[in-house]
Design a protein around this motif. Structure first.
Motif, PDB file in Angstrom:
ATOM      1  N   HIS A 197       0.802  -1.233   0.000  1.00  0.00           N
ATOM      2  CA  HIS A 197       0.000   0.000   0.000  1.00  0.00           C
ATOM      3  C   HIS A 197       0.833   1.281   0.000  1.00  0.00           C
ATOM      4  O   HIS A 197       0.496   2.259   0.679  1.00  0.00           O
ATOM      5  CB  HIS A 197      -0.967   0.006   1.195  1.00  0.00           C
ATOM      6  CG  HIS A 197      -2.009  -1.075   1.093  1.00  0.00           C
ATOM      7  ND1 HIS A 197      -2.003  -2.190   1.893  1.00  0.00           N
ATOM      8  CD2 HIS A 197      -3.051  -1.208   0.266  1.00  0.00           C
ATOM      9  CE1 HIS A 197      -3.016  -2.989   1.564  1.00  0.00           C
ATOM     10  NE2 HIS A 197      -3.664  -2.408   0.574  1.00  0.00           N
TER      11      HIS A 197
ATOM     12  N   TYR B 228      -0.034  -3.840  -3.896  1.00  0.00           N
ATOM     13  CA  TYR B 228      -1.130  -2.875  -3.737  1.00  0.00           C
ATOM     14  C   TYR B 228      -0.572  -1.438  -3.806  1.00  0.00           C
ATOM     15  O   TYR B 228       0.632  -1.218  -3.697  1.00  0.00           O
ATOM     16  CB  TYR B 228      -1.905  -3.077  -2.432  1.00  0.00           C
ATOM     17  CG  TYR B 228      -2.392  -4.480  -2.263  1.00  0.00           C
ATOM     18  CD1 TYR B 228      -3.440  -4.965  -3.022  1.00  0.00           C
ATOM     19  CD2 TYR B 228      -1.772  -5.334  -1.352  1.00  0.00           C
ATOM     20  CE1 TYR B 228      -3.873  -6.274  -2.870  1.00  0.00           C
ATOM     21  CE2 TYR B 228      -2.202  -6.646  -1.212  1.00  0.00           C
ATOM     22  CZ  TYR B 228      -3.248  -7.105  -1.969  1.00  0.00           C
ATOM     23  OH  TYR B 228      -3.662  -8.410  -1.844  1.00  0.00           O
TER      24      TYR B 228
ATOM     25  N   ALA C  23      -1.597   3.021  -3.196  1.00  0.00           N
ATOM     26  CA  ALA C  23      -2.453   3.981  -2.487  1.00  0.00           C
ATOM     27  C   ALA C  23      -1.978   5.388  -2.829  1.00  0.00           C
ATOM     28  O   ALA C  23      -0.856   5.579  -3.300  1.00  0.00           O
ATOM     29  CB  ALA C  23      -2.342   3.757  -0.980  1.00  0.00           C
TER      30      ALA C  23
END
Ligand code: F6P
Length: 319
Positions: free
Chosen positions: A39, A69, A71
């Motif tokens: 993230h 991932y 973000a």
């Protein structure tokens, strides 16, 4: 350097996984330890960190998205969270960081670099909006996705004698529209780098209609200062042609990376790790004139993207 970290940040891009694979396996083959941070900067602040093995990046080369991932971290804009990130990196003994992302991610990286953490930027964004590199990882796949879309829309648009406005991504950069416009034979492109002349566009579409053209395909970059719905209405009012809007949106960010994106990702990811291994300066890795290059991170961020006027003129001339 013996222990490095890697993260993906910002809008995901096809080829991020391929870059990650190259980072991890290059590091391991040089006897380094590689830590994956999930993230992006959000995960870094929260200590979402795991040691990567050779097998951690197996079977991902061909996959879109990012297994780490991503973000967009608002918290990381604040200095107290940047300091927290530095202390977390130190607690893990991580001496340098590879950041795979775009402009915003590199800016975050620079904040860490200024606090003494060597950072390597690997350009992963579909936008192709970084000034220091000819291409970013994910751009080629996104353009090919738009090309596929154009040919499908052309079929139905021709059958119904319609005009279609396709709005493509790119933030403030018109490269997706420019390249897909040339490769897909768009009738018109609207990009932020060239002031939009809507009257001229309408006149040209009408002229085409009178000359027997059965459809019109207009590629509009999202950074152009006119709403797609407004453009559709204006075109319809002016030309009398039924006009539709298509906004593929996040479809452009997904999918298996093309050969070019896989190759770029692998070469750039490996280069970033070799540089970190050998010296502690923060750099941005890129490609210019077919060569993989690395330049000072701060300098890279300041470079303006040169506009390819010749390519734009060619799109206009060939349409
Ligand atoms: O930077 C990639 C990009 O897809 C841009 O083209 C677009 O403007 C933006 O990200 C969308 O961001 P988000 O995923 O935050 O909606």
């Amino acid at each position: 350097m013996k222990r490095i970290g890697v993260l993906t940040s910002g809008g995901d891009a096809p080829g991020m996984n391929a870059a990650l694979r190259a980072v991890v396996r290059t590091g391991l083959s040089m006897d380094m330890e590689v830590y994956g941070i999930s993230h992006g900067f959000e995960g870094l602040i929260d200590g979402e960190i795991e040691k990567m093995q050779w097998s951690s990046v197996g079977d991902i080369l061909q996959r879109g998205g990012t297994i780490l991932y991503s973000a967009r971290s608002k918290r990381f804009l604040e200095e107290k969270y940047q300091d927290k990130a530095v202390s977390i990196l130190k607690a893990f003994g991580i001496e340098g960081l590879v950041i795979i992302g775009g402009n915003g991610s590199f800016t975050g990286g620079l904040a860490l670099a200024n606090k003494g953490i060597p950072v390597m930027g690997v350009p992963g964004t579909i936008d192709n909006d970084l000034g220091y590199t000819d291409y970013t990882i994910g751009f080629d796949t996104a353009v090919n996705t738009v090309l596929d879309l154009i040919s499908k829309i052309r079929d139905t648009s021709t059958s119904h004698d319609r005009a279609t406005v396709i709005e493509v991504m790119g933030r403030h950069c018109g490269d997706i529209a420019l390249h897909a416009g040339l490769g897909g034979g768009a009738d018109f492109i609207l990009i932020p780098e060239i002031p939009a002349d809507i009257d001229k566009l309408c006149t040209e579409v009408l002229r085409g209609k009178h000359a027997g053209k059965r459809h019109s395909l207009i590629l509009k970059a999202e950074g152009v200062d006119i709403k797609t719905d407004d453009l559709v209405r204006t075109l319809e009012d002016f030309t009398g042609l039924e006009t539709r809007a298509v906004v593929p949106g996040y479809i452009q960010r997904g999918g298996s990376p093309t050969e070019r994106d896989r190759m770029l990702a692998s070469l750039m990811g490996a280069k970033a790790v070799r540089l970190l291994y050998n010296d502690a300066a923060s750099r941005a890795v890129g490609i210019t004139a077919g060569e993989i290059i690395a330049i000072d991170l701060e300098e890279a961020l300041q470079m303006e993207r040169p506009f390819n006027q010749e390519m734009y003129d060619l799109v206009v001339m060939l349409s």
